[in-house]
Scaffold this active site. Structure first.
Site, mmCIF file in Angstrom:
data_model
loop_
_atom_site.group_PDB
_atom_site.id
_atom_site.type_symbol
_atom_site.label_atom_id
_atom_site.label_comp_id
_atom_site.label_asym_id
_atom_site.label_seq_id
_atom_site.Cartn_x
_atom_site.Cartn_y
_atom_site.Cartn_z
ATOM 1 C CB SER A 120 41.951 53.315 69.812
ATOM 2 O OG SER A 120 42.992 52.826 70.604
ATOM 3 N NE ARG A 365 36.742 60.242 71.180
ATOM 4 C CZ ARG A 365 36.478 60.850 72.333
ATOM 5 N NH1 ARG A 365 37.120 61.955 72.676
ATOM 6 N NH2 ARG A 365 35.569 60.354 73.146
ATOM 7 C CB THR A 401 41.339 48.491 74.190
ATOM 8 O OG1 THR A 401 41.523 49.564 73.255
ATOM 9 C CG2 THR A 401 40.127 47.686 73.783
ATOM 10 C CB CYS A 552 40.112 72.620 65.783
ATOM 11 S SG CYS A 552 38.849 71.671 64.891
ATOM 12 C CB CYS A 576 32.601 68.573 64.892
ATOM 13 S SG CYS A 576 33.112 68.057 66.541
ATOM 14 C CB CYS A 579 38.988 65.259 68.416
ATOM 15 S SG CYS A 579 39.264 67.042 68.476
ATOM 16 C CB CYS A 582 37.195 72.816 70.949
ATOM 17 S SG CYS A 582 35.726 71.767 70.902
#
Length: 608
Positions: A120, A365, A401, A552, A576, A579, A582
């Site tokens: 984040s 992410r 958050t 991606c 991978c 995130c 896709c």
């Protein structure tokens, strides 16, 4: 005692959690549930405690001996060891202390350790933490870099224009969220929460009344061809009187529950909209470093119809978090978010800061951008959805958050009342709508959809909302098409030629991927599933020029020529970063993201 150790499902979980925790290098990594990371024994008193609780909760969930799934029963099962899930667990245990009650609470986390999957861009607003731990400063929370400056730029190709900053970051802190999560994990364990890292919740469990009764972790030791390897372990059922889903943005179980119970329609009604955030942590020259300095930008290199921007947060120890966010409702299928981020770093106002520095970590992410309009009804039979799984991100603040933590605290109060006083858990929805979360998101509701009209109209509408109407507009703007429907066909665009990486400020994907510490066992079934295996070659490639190879940020999807020269989609699942882009951006929604073996994926430590 020995017989208990050999037969206890809980003990097996704890042992595996300990092994996975040992991979942690962060100074804020909490002790494992079994004690300190280097301990080789288990304290007798703790075993006796487990013995008493485990014997009464141990069961089999199937009558078949060969395929039976061992189960542990809890009062509350929480999926996801992030800010929302840990705050819920902590608040529940605090209420138990205050009311002299005893509720068993467990948190299951798919990352190898707490914080391993936390990414984040985080300027932290401590409002919720102030409520959860009023004395967090004295309790050595890893929060020690206050915001010292707050700038907002509009970028053209070669210039940066300063704009009034709408972020109001006075009193906030630049932190590593990964480290804060580890600290919260310590606090949770001290209160008696059982935390199982390295276990991926892959299945929702239901009873005969169609109520959620818990989750099951996926089987371990399954080979790519589906056969069982020597280390095969059947998944475990974690059953709860209440199940809380705190998986983060686009949680796989949360999405299934939202669809099954029509929670989106029962809530605010609109679809969720997303963005992809790509981020690096740099170590820069000391004379360039300004601890607490915060910068956000809009504009270049994105076109005026594509929403997005950047952030640069100066942390401590000469570290700077550099990130780039692209809304996934972009139209041009040739746009590559990773390459746009590389272009951004070449800007003459940005490059000088990074030159001479080194990249310490890389990650990516997705984040929710739907805000108020897209909040689902968060309660389902047997539990609730909290945090970014529900979508409480405040888009103009670029902060989620504090709202995620508050949602966990609110649901904990409702769950406690449900289990101890017999009240309905639906009270959470009422408490949520009367909380400061709802007020924040309602006030900010028109910022993101304003940019559906383009960059400059969006800035103008946002300015009116912020400075004149102050969030009290009589109109609530709607989002445009869902992100996957926004992708236009390739024939109306030209391919984008991106500059080659220079190895100093810009880098290729394999170099960045190495810095993410991502890791999956290659010999396991792919966790990225195609609902129809013909769609990539028959639809995505001819109509959209194979966009999965570009959206991606980890080169999971590649079109490779086969023996006849025809392009075929190859899925490199081991790359991978979790995130979820896709599953969001695929034009036909043909890709299903499921959890891989627990402990797999990125290994973020210093990254925020």
């Amino acid at each position: 005692m020995y017989r208990f150790i050999k037969s206890s499902t809980k003990f097996k979980l704890l042992c595996r959690s300990k092994t996975l925790y040992r991979s942690a290098q962060s100074p804020y990594s909490p002790n494992s549930i079994l004690g300190k990371e280097d301990s080789s024994f288990i304290h007798k008193s703790k075993l006796e405690s487990w013995n008493q609780s485990s014997v009464r909760s141990y069961s089999r969930s199937s009558s078949s001996e060969s395929d039976s799934r061992e189960a542990i029963n809890y009062d509350v099962v929480i999926v996801g060891g992030g800010p929302a899930g840990l705050s819920a667990a902590i608040k529940l245990k605090q209420l138990c202390q205050q009311k002299d009650a005893d509720l068993s609470v467990c948190v299951v986390e798919k990352g190898a350790e707490l914080g391993a999957h936390i990414l984040s861009g985080n300027v932290f607003e401590p409002r919720a933490l102030d409520e959860l731990f009023p004395h967090w400063k004295q309790e050595e929370a890893p929060i020690d870099v206050p915001v010292t400056s707050d700038d907002f730029w509009l970028l053209s190709k070669n210039r940066a224009f300063s704009l009034p900053s709408p972020f109001h970051n006075k009193g906030n802190y630049v932190i590593s969220l990964s480290q804060l999560v580890r600290w919260l994990g310590q606090k949770a364990e001290e209160l008696g929460v059982e935390i199982y890292p390295g276990f991926a919740a892959s299945e929702i469990l239901f009873n005969e009344h169609n109520e959620v009764t818990g989750i099951a972790t996926n089987d371990m030791g399954v080979a790519k061809d589906g056969s069982r390897k020597e280390n095969y372990q059947r998944g475990v059922a974690l059953k709860g009187r209440v199940t809380l889903l705190a998986e983060g943005c686009r949680g796989s179980l949360s999405e299934k529950v939202i669809k099954k119970y029509n929670l989106r329609e029962k809530g605010q009604g609109q679809h969720q909209t997303y963005a992809l955030g790509i981020k690096e942590v740099w170590e820069i020259d000391v004379e360039k470093h300004q601890p607490g300095s915060v910068l956000h930008t809009l504009g270049w290199p994105l076109d005026q119809k594509t929403y997005g921007g950047s952030f640069l947060y100066h942390m401590k120890d000469r570290q700077v978090a550099v990130g780039f966010v692209v809304a996934l409702n972009y139209h041009n299928p040739f746009l590559n978010p990773y390459e746009e981020y590389q272009r951004f770093k070449r800007h003459p106002a940005i490059r000088p800061l990074l030159e001479g520095g080194i990249v310490l970590q890389y990650g990516a992410r997705c984040l929710n951008e739907g805000g108020y309009q897209s909040i689902p009804y968060p309660v389902f039979p047997g539990g609730a959805i909290i945090g970014c799984s529900a979508g409480f991100l405040n888009v103009p603040k670029i902060k989620g958050t504090h709202t995620a933590m508050k949602s966990g605290m609110l649901v904990a109060e409702s769950v406690f009342s449900t289990l101890q006083e017999g009240l309905k858990i639906e009270k959470f929805w009422d408490n949520l709508r009367s909380s400061w979360i709802w007020e924040e998101l309602y006030t900010a509701r028109n910022y993101r959809p304003a940019f559906e009209y383009g960059l400059y109209p969006g800035l103008a509408i946002s300015a009116v909302e912020h400075y004149i109407l102050k969030g009290r507009s009589p109109v609530t703007l709607k989002h445009g098409k869902p992100d996957h429907e926004a992708t236009s066909e390739a024939q109306v665009f030209s391919p984008i030629e991106y500059p080659k990486p220079d190895g100093a400020v810009t880098f290729d994907v394999p170099t960045s991927l190495y810095r993410s510490n991502t890791n999956h066992d290659h010999d396991q079934p792919s966790h990225l599933l195609l609902k129809d295996p013909t769609v990539p070659e028959n639809v995505n490639l001819p109509k959209y020029a194979g966009p999965e190879a570009r959206y991606c940020p980890a080169r999971v999807y590649e079109y490779i020529p086969d023996e006849t020269g025809d392009l075929k989609l190859q899925i490199n699942a081991q790359n991978c970063l979790h995130c979820k882009a896709c599953s969001i951006k695929d034009p036909r929604q043909n890709i299903e993201w499921t959890v891989p073996e627990g402990g797999g994926g990125p290994g973020y430590t210093i990254i925020q």
